[in-house]
Design a protein around this motif. Structure first.
Motif, PDB file in Angstrom:
ATOM      1  N   GLU A  23       0.805  -1.228   0.000  1.00  0.00           N
ATOM      2  CA  GLU A  23       0.000   0.000   0.000  1.00  0.00           C
ATOM      3  C   GLU A  23       0.834   1.271   0.000  1.00  0.00           C
ATOM      4  N   ARG A  24       2.077   1.146   0.483  1.00  0.00           N
ATOM      5  CA  ARG A  24       2.888   2.357   0.646  1.00  0.00           C
ATOM      6  C   ARG A  24       4.167   2.265  -0.172  1.00  0.00           C
ATOM      7  N   ASP A  25       4.428   3.258  -1.025  1.00  0.00           N
ATOM      8  CA  ASP A  25       5.630   3.262  -1.864  1.00  0.00           C
ATOM      9  C   ASP A  25       6.920   3.212  -1.047  1.00  0.00           C
ATOM     10  N   GLY A  26       6.929   3.963   0.052  1.00  0.00           N
ATOM     11  CA  GLY A  26       8.164   4.062   0.844  1.00  0.00           C
ATOM     12  C   GLY A  26       8.262   3.038   1.945  1.00  0.00           C
ATOM     13  N   ALA A  27       7.499   1.926   1.836  1.00  0.00           N
ATOM     14  CA  ALA A  27       7.530   0.910   2.905  1.00  0.00           C
ATOM     15  C   ALA A  27       8.671  -0.070   2.685  1.00  0.00           C
ATOM     16  N   ARG A  28       9.248  -0.559   3.780  1.00  0.00           N
ATOM     17  CA  ARG A  28      10.347  -1.531   3.684  1.00  0.00           C
ATOM     18  C   ARG A  28      10.201  -2.544   4.810  1.00  0.00           C
ATOM     19  N   ALA A  29      10.464  -3.819   4.484  1.00  0.00           N
ATOM     20  CA  ALA A  29      10.439  -4.862   5.513  1.00  0.00           C
ATOM     21  C   ALA A  29      11.623  -4.664   6.457  1.00  0.00           C
ATOM     22  N   LEU A  30      11.375  -4.915   7.748  1.00  0.00           N
ATOM     23  CA  LEU A  30      12.437  -4.888   8.753  1.00  0.00           C
ATOM     24  C   LEU A  30      12.543  -6.288   9.348  1.00  0.00           C
ATOM     25  N   ALA A  31      13.723  -6.908   9.192  1.00  0.00           N
ATOM     26  CA  ALA A  31      13.926  -8.255   9.754  1.00  0.00           C
ATOM     27  C   ALA A  31      14.736  -8.098  11.041  1.00  0.00           C
ATOM     28  N   GLY A  32      16.034  -8.429  11.026  1.00  0.00           N
ATOM     29  CA  GLY A  32      16.844  -8.256  12.236  1.00  0.00           C
ATOM     30  C   GLY A  32      17.354  -6.833  12.417  1.00  0.00           C
ATOM     31  N   GLY A  33      17.272  -6.034  11.366  1.00  0.00           N
ATOM     32  CA  GLY A  33      17.696  -4.627  11.436  1.00  0.00           C
ATOM     33  C   GLY A  33      19.204  -4.426  11.446  1.00  0.00           C
ATOM     34  N   GLN A  34      19.982  -5.492  11.327  1.00  0.00           N
ATOM     35  CA  GLN A  34      21.445  -5.382  11.464  1.00  0.00           C
ATOM     36  C   GLN A  34      22.100  -4.697  10.264  1.00  0.00           C
ATOM     37  N   THR A  35      21.411  -4.671   9.137  1.00  0.00           N
ATOM     38  CA  THR A  35      21.865  -3.866   7.996  1.00  0.00           C
ATOM     39  C   THR A  35      20.971  -2.633   7.853  1.00  0.00           C
ATOM     40  N   LEU A  36      19.660  -2.861   7.844  1.00  0.00           N
ATOM     41  CA  LEU A  36      18.744  -1.775   7.499  1.00  0.00           C
ATOM     42  C   LEU A  36      18.840  -0.591   8.466  1.00  0.00           C
ATOM     43  N   ILE A  37      18.866  -0.871   9.771  1.00  0.00           N
ATOM     44  CA  ILE A  37      18.903   0.250  10.726  1.00  0.00           C
ATOM     45  C   ILE A  37      20.219   1.031  10.569  1.00  0.00           C
ATOM     46  N   ASN A  38      21.301   0.296  10.311  1.00  0.00           N
ATOM     47  CA  ASN A  38      22.594   0.996  10.143  1.00  0.00           C
ATOM     48  C   ASN A  38      22.588   1.875   8.894  1.00  0.00           C
ATOM     49  N   VAL A  39      22.031   1.367   7.775  1.00  0.00           N
ATOM     50  CA  VAL A  39      22.031   2.212   6.564  1.00  0.00           C
ATOM     51  C   VAL A  39      21.053   3.376   6.711  1.00  0.00           C
ATOM     52  N   MET A  40      20.009   3.187   7.531  1.00  0.00           N
ATOM     53  CA  MET A  40      19.103   4.316   7.786  1.00  0.00           C
ATOM     54  C   MET A  40      19.798   5.375   8.647  1.00  0.00           C
ATOM     55  N   ALA A  42      22.913   5.973   8.661  1.00  0.00           N
ATOM     56  CA  ALA A  42      23.907   6.635   7.798  1.00  0.00           C
ATOM     57  C   ALA A  42      23.235   7.446   6.689  1.00  0.00           C
ATOM     58  N   ARG A  43      21.900   7.438   6.679  1.00  0.00           N
ATOM     59  CA  ARG A  43      21.100   8.160   5.653  1.00  0.00           C
ATOM     60  C   ARG A  43      21.339   7.605   4.238  1.00  0.00           C
ATOM     61  N   ALA A  44      21.820   6.356   4.150  1.00  0.00           N
ATOM     62  CA  ALA A  44      21.983   5.740   2.823  1.00  0.00           C
ATOM     63  C   ALA A  44      20.667   5.156   2.339  1.00  0.00           C
ATOM     64  N   ALA A  45      19.713   4.975   3.252  1.00  0.00           N
ATOM     65  CA  ALA A  45      18.352   4.568   2.867  1.00  0.00           C
ATOM     66  C   ALA A  45      17.400   5.317   3.792  1.00  0.00           C
ATOM     67  N   SER A  46      16.258   5.706   3.262  1.00  0.00           N
ATOM     68  CA  SER A  46      15.321   6.441   4.122  1.00  0.00           C
ATOM     69  C   SER A  46      13.883   6.031   3.842  1.00  0.00           C
ATOM     70  N   PRO A  47      13.557   4.752   4.147  1.00  0.00           N
ATOM     71  CA  PRO A  47      12.152   4.346   4.020  1.00  0.00           C
ATOM     72  C   PRO A  47      11.317   5.174   4.997  1.00  0.00           C
ATOM     73  N   ASP A  48      10.051   5.460   4.628  1.00  0.00           N
ATOM     74  CA  ASP A  48       9.261   6.243   5.586  1.00  0.00           C
ATOM     75  C   ASP A  48       8.298   5.366   6.384  1.00  0.00           C
ATOM     76  N   PHE A  49       8.336   4.040   6.100  1.00  0.00           N
ATOM     77  CA  PHE A  49       7.442   3.137   6.829  1.00  0.00           C
ATOM     78  C   PHE A  49       8.125   1.781   6.972  1.00  0.00           C
ATOM     79  N   LEU A  50       8.335   1.327   8.208  1.00  0.00           N
ATOM     80  CA  LEU A  50       8.971   0.032   8.432  1.00  0.00           C
ATOM     81  C   LEU A  50       7.919  -1.000   8.818  1.00  0.00           C
ATOM     82  N   VAL A  51       7.947  -2.130   8.120  1.00  0.00           N
ATOM     83  CA  VAL A  51       7.021  -3.228   8.425  1.00  0.00           C
ATOM     84  C   VAL A  51       7.843  -4.326   9.092  1.00  0.00           C
ATOM     85  N   ASP A  52       7.736  -4.401  10.421  1.00  0.00           N
ATOM     86  CA  ASP A  52       8.578  -5.308  11.215  1.00  0.00           C
ATOM     87  C   ASP A  52       8.030  -6.743  11.107  1.00  0.00           C
ATOM     88  N   LEU A  53       8.912  -7.671  10.745  1.00  0.00           N
ATOM     89  CA  LEU A  53       8.476  -9.059  10.524  1.00  0.00           C
ATOM     90  C   LEU A  53       8.628  -9.932  11.782  1.00  0.00           C
TER      91      LEU A  53
END
Ligand SMILES: Cc1cc2nc3c(=O)[nH]c(=O)nc-3n(C[C@H](O)[C@H](O)[C@H](O)COP(=O)(O)OP(=O)(O)OC[C@H]3O[C@@H](n4cnc5c(N)ncnc54)[C@H](O)[C@@H]3O)c2cc1C
Length: 269
Positions: A23-40, A42-53
């Motif tokens: 439903e949301r263009d800027g949504a991204r799955a969040l698993a363990g967050g060990q990569t995604l949270i770090n790149v967020m 560092a501002r290398a990725a900026s999803p506006d909605f996290l869907v925690d699995l």
């Protein structure tokens, strides 16, 4: 650095997670967050909605079929895999996961997140290609099976597209597997890695860290000369950086491919 503001949902089912992601263009799955949270951070990725699995227990299962097929849910952590009796059917998985970073990363990081991140230095993409794994990708339009060698499309890009989830990795029964890497420090990031699997005839050999995606080679035999020839014939053009020149990575690819095949061969017999 602190995270930017981001919306967050923790759905109770895969169906609901897919609905939120699509439903949301800027949504991204969040698993363990060990990569995604770090790149967020560092501002290398900026999803506006996290869907925690995290609450999707259906993605945490490890099953060993009567035909030897091992099915791993995408939210299985490295530590889950290390303590699983079923996963010992394919010991290389636990052996490789035991060398990924540190206990915190192993407790939080998931096998699904590792392959979906497709960082070219990660351990699991080449291993999954060598083992002949099949990825199950689900979207609102249905489910499809993607062979691991077609799953990795580019740096940080995979066949699991926007609005889709990797739910399961299926690994067929096999005989002998090997893995060899040269890392930055003990249990650090790989400079080059190689995975191999032998189930009868010639080995499947896969080199990581030398291209945007794992490079699959099929040498004519498990003999060292045949493996070295296959690596040379692939005309690898690895990146150069602070840790290693392109030439050094090319040399490592040969050495590590031979080591991985030797290990696979020893275990097969
Ligand atoms: C200090 C440190 C050292 C590390 N060293 C190594 C190393 O040496 N080798 C190595 O292999 N890894 C290493 N990692 C990375 C680690 O293994 C990560 O856990 C892994 O790459 C990502 O898994 P995750 O579960 O944390 O995923 P996340 O960070 O939550 O997600 C990663 C990406 O995958 C997507 N994603 C996650 N799950 C799914 C899914 N089911 N379907 C679709 N998309 C999904 C996310 O949207 C995101 O884009 C290191 C991490 C840290 C913090």
């Amino acid at each position: 650095m602190l995270l930017q503001e981001v919306e967050y949902a923790r759905p109770p089912s895969v169906l609901e997670a897919l609905r939120l992601l699509s439903e949301r263009d800027g949504a991204r799955a969040l698993a363990g967050g060990q990569t995604l949270i770090n790149v967020m951070k560092a501002r290398a990725a900026s999803p506006d909605f996290l869907v925690d699995l995290q609450d999707l227990d259906e993605l945490r299962e490890i099953e060993l079929g009567s035909d030897g097929t091992l099915e791993l849910g995408a939210m299985v952590t490295y530590s889950d895999l290390l303590s699983s009796a079923e996963a010992r059917a394919r010991p290389i998985l636990g052996e490789v996961c035991a060398t990924i970073a540190d206990v915190q990363v192993r407790n939080r990081g998931t096998i699904g997140g590792n392959v979906c991140a497709n960082d070219p230095t990660n351990h699991l993409p080449p291993l999954m290609v060598a083992l002949g794994a099949t990825m199950t990708v689900v979207g609102t339009g249905g489910e499809r099976q993607v062979p691991a060698e077609e799953f990795f499309l580019g740096v940080y890009m995979t066949a699991a597209g926007p609005g889709e989830l990797l739910t399961k990795i299926s690994i067929p029964a096999g005989k002998g597997d090997g893995f060899a890497a040269v890392t930055i420090g003990k249990d650090g990031t790989c400079i080059v890695n190689a995975a191999a699997s032998i189930d009868g005839g010639a080995p499947r050999v896969v080199i990581g860290c030398v291209d945007a995606v794992p490079v699959l080679l099929q040498p004519q035999s498990a003999e060292g000369d045949a493996v070295r020839t296959a690596v040379r014939d692939a005309k690898l053009d690895p990146p150069a950086d602070f840790h290693a020149s392109s030439d050094y990575r090319r040399t490592l690819a040969e050495v590590l491919a031979v080591r991985a095949v030797q290990q696979a061969q020893e275990r097969k017999s």
